[in-house]
Design an enzyme around this catalytic site. Sequence first.
Site, PDB file in Angstrom:
ATOM      1  N   ASP A  23      20.571   4.823  26.096  1.00 58.58           N
ATOM      2  CA  ASP A  23      21.901   5.423  26.015  1.00 58.58           C
ATOM      3  C   ASP A  23      21.939   6.665  26.898  1.00 58.58           C
ATOM      4  O   ASP A  23      20.915   7.279  27.175  1.00 58.58           O
ATOM      5  CB  ASP A  23      22.219   5.795  24.558  1.00 58.58           C
ATOM      6  CG  ASP A  23      23.698   6.099  24.347  1.00 58.58           C
ATOM      7  OD1 ASP A  23      24.536   5.614  25.141  1.00 58.58           O
ATOM      8  OD2 ASP A  23      24.022   6.809  23.384  1.00 58.58           O
ATOM      9  N   GLU A  24      23.123   7.022  27.351  1.00 58.05           N
ATOM     10  CA  GLU A  24      23.321   8.177  28.233  1.00 58.05           C
ATOM     11  C   GLU A  24      22.462   8.030  29.498  1.00 58.05           C
ATOM     12  O   GLU A  24      21.842   8.973  29.977  1.00 58.05           O
ATOM     13  CB  GLU A  24      23.004   9.489  27.513  1.00 58.05           C
ATOM     14  CG  GLU A  24      23.831   9.729  26.265  1.00 58.05           C
ATOM     15  CD  GLU A  24      25.303  10.009  26.523  1.00 58.05           C
ATOM     16  OE1 GLU A  24      25.724  10.068  27.702  1.00 58.05           O
ATOM     17  OE2 GLU A  24      26.049  10.163  25.537  1.00 58.05           O
ATOM     18  N   ALA A  25      22.456   6.814  30.055  1.00 57.52           N
ATOM     19  CA  ALA A  25      21.613   6.491  31.210  1.00 57.52           C
ATOM     20  C   ALA A  25      21.975   7.296  32.452  1.00 57.52           C
ATOM     21  O   ALA A  25      21.161   7.406  33.372  1.00 57.52           O
ATOM     22  CB  ALA A  25      21.686   4.993  31.512  1.00 57.52           C
ATOM     23  N   GLN A  26      23.154   7.877  32.501  1.00 56.35           N
ATOM     24  CA  GLN A  26      23.520   8.699  33.658  1.00 56.35           C
ATOM     25  C   GLN A  26      22.586   9.890  33.803  1.00 56.35           C
ATOM     26  O   GLN A  26      22.412  10.422  34.891  1.00 56.35           O
ATOM     27  CB  GLN A  26      24.982   9.166  33.576  1.00 56.35           C
ATOM     28  CG  GLN A  26      25.283  10.193  32.503  1.00 56.35           C
ATOM     29  CD  GLN A  26      25.687   9.591  31.176  1.00 56.35           C
ATOM     30  OE1 GLN A  26      25.501   8.411  30.936  1.00 56.35           O
ATOM     31  NE2 GLN A  26      26.264  10.420  30.306  1.00 56.35           N
TER      32      GLN A  26
ATOM     33  N   CYS B 174      47.812   7.347  28.999  1.00 53.37           N
ATOM     34  CA  CYS B 174      49.047   6.790  29.555  1.00 53.37           C
ATOM     35  C   CYS B 174      49.046   5.256  29.517  1.00 53.37           C
ATOM     36  O   CYS B 174      50.053   4.620  29.815  1.00 53.37           O
ATOM     37  CB  CYS B 174      49.278   7.279  30.984  1.00 53.37           C
ATOM     38  SG  CYS B 174      48.207   6.486  32.210  1.00 53.37           S
TER      39      CYS B 174
ATOM     40  N   CYS C  25      42.893   8.072  33.877  1.00 50.85           N
ATOM     41  CA  CYS C  25      43.134   7.274  35.075  1.00 50.85           C
ATOM     42  C   CYS C  25      43.252   8.231  36.262  1.00 50.85           C
ATOM     43  O   CYS C  25      43.451   9.444  36.079  1.00 50.85           O
ATOM     44  CB  CYS C  25      44.417   6.455  34.916  1.00 50.85           C
ATOM     45  SG  CYS C  25      45.939   7.426  34.960  1.00 50.85           S
TER      46      CYS C  25
ATOM     47  N   CYS D 120      46.604  10.447  36.322  1.00 54.44           N
ATOM     48  CA  CYS D 120      46.650  11.566  35.377  1.00 54.44           C
ATOM     49  C   CYS D 120      45.620  12.639  35.729  1.00 54.44           C
ATOM     50  O   CYS D 120      45.899  13.840  35.615  1.00 54.44           O
ATOM     51  CB  CYS D 120      46.430  11.064  33.954  1.00 54.44           C
ATOM     52  SG  CYS D 120      47.799  10.068  33.314  1.00 54.44           S
TER      53      CYS D 120
END
Length: 152
Positions: free
Chosen positions: A44-47, A104, A140, A143
């Site tokens: 998890d949290e591989a970034q 949105c 996105c 936004c």
Amino acid sequence: DNDYVSSRIQGLAKRKVDLLLDSNDSLRDNILERFTDSDCILIDEAQFLTKNQVDEASAISCALDIPVICYGIRTDFQTHAFEGSLRLWEVADYIEEAKTLCECGEKAIFNARFVDGAFQIDGEQLCIDNQVRVRYKSMCPRCYYAKMRQNR
């Protein structure tokens, strides 16, 4: 959540992680010491992995024939790739995108940072929750860039 895997969704259970590493730790050495009989390795949290740790995960998967499944995000709050995410994109056998929606209703691809409710466009790549009151929100491009224009 420190040494627990948890969800931002209220009411879901937390689970203590089997292994918690920092950027100086060898993924290979730790996995070979503890998990060679595993059916699968989840990261998890591989970034936050280093390039070397991603390479170690890939090599372990091949050498031990154990699937390594990584979860994480591509980019930081300034839309720059994390080192671990970039390397995963380069060497992964398979990538599946978990689609997230902006408030949105459009597809969210950016992670906006808010500190004490204020949208941030500058700062360090990593900002840990216990340092300041920080929150991230999926947005996105339309936004996200609208918020950037408002904060200039």
